[in-house]
Design a protein around this motif. Structure first.
Motif: not given
Length: 296
Positions: A106-110, A113-119, A124-127
């Motif tokens: 997870w880099q947290f480059n969303e 407006n995103s509520l999820e962290g992309k794997d 496995n997406y982080l909510q």
């Protein structure tokens, strides 16, 4: 970190307040190890069973308690116990998505407006829990693309850190252990709340646009008080051509995890090199940290 099953590990190491800290934990089947900023704490012998579990996984809190007094970036899970040298080499670098044994990233480059962290590797997406969109902030940690090299230094000698553009002439009091040089690319050397380098006069030479002139050097050896060193940096052609005298080049330094003020300035002692291999040398360096070079 908390999941359906936990193992507590208390470390004898300290982290730095109001700075970025790199934390890594490994399990080799027998021992749990915790590393803070590349330093290993006292390992703990694991007892019990190591079995797969199903359930929610929490970062920064539990089902009943959230912690909001920290920022987090760059979370990676591996299915092997990484060595201390691997940990140290990759502390300040992003990881390539297809690197062997990397199973979650997870880099947290969303966007905000995103509520999820992309794997980027697994599925496995982080909510985000008990959070608002305003909790997303621009990352200021010194992490990005680049190259790193590790050398074990046990004598006073000239050491070349391959592919990083750094050579160090060590003295009698040398690190007596591992030293890692990381050259960052496309990373802005932020400073303070306004994310600018206010000490350096605004220009294209201040490191913000020419971020290839940005290094992090970490001493993991047993000797902290080093004999003053000569450090030579290979710099890009644009920066080299911005000044004609060595003392017009300035080396700005601050602690490895800091995003605050650049505290110490050193002036160049020598410049030279052919096209594609331009360098500036600084003398009297007594410790390692973040480094960015400018010219005036």
């Amino acid at each position: 970190l908390r999941g359906p099953a936990t193992a507590n590990l208390v470390t004898n190491l300290n982290s730095s307040i109001d700075q970025w800290n790199h934390v890594a934990a490994t399990f080799d089947g027998s021992n749990l190890r915790l590393y803070i900023n590349g330093r290993e704490g006292t390992p703990a012998v694991f007892s019990g069973s190591n079995a797969d579990r199903n359930g929610d996984f929490f970062i920064g809190g539990t089902t009943s308690t959230d912690q909001n007094n920290f920022q987090i970036d760059e979370i990676r899970f591996w299915n092997v116990a990484r060595t201390v040298s691997q940990i140290r080499l990759n502390m300040n670098l992003v990881t390539k998505n297809l690197e062997p044994n990397l199973i979650n990233y997870w880099q947290f480059n969303e966007s905000t407006n995103s509520l999820e962290g992309k794997d980027l590797v697994g599925d496995n997406y982080l909510q985000r829990s008990n959070s608002t969109l305003t909790n997303w902030v621009e990352a200021s940690d010194p992490v990005g693309d680049g190259v790193a090299n590790l050398q074990t230094v046990t004598t006073g000698s000239l050491v070349n850190f391959t592919n990083t553009g750094v050579q160090v002439l060590f003295g009698a009091n040398n690190p007596n252990g591992e030293v890692v040089v990381t050259r960052l690319q496309n990373v802005l050397p932020f400073e303070g709340d306004n994310l600018n380098i206010t000490e350096i006069p605004p220009s294209i030479y201040d490191g913000r646009d020419l971020s290839s002139n940005y290094w992090i050097i970490n001493n993991f050896g047993n000797t902290a008080n080093l004999t003053p060193m000569e450090v030579t940096f290979t710099i890009d052609e644009t920066l080299f051509n911005s000044a004609t005298q060595a003392n017009k080049f300035i080396l700005h330094k601050r602690p490895t995890g800091s995003t605050g003020r650049w505290l110490n300035d050193y002036f160049g002692a020598q410049i030279g090199g052919a096209l594609g291999n331009r360098f500036v040398k600084f003398g009297g360096i007594t410790g390692f940290s973040q480094n960015v070079i400018s010219a005036n």
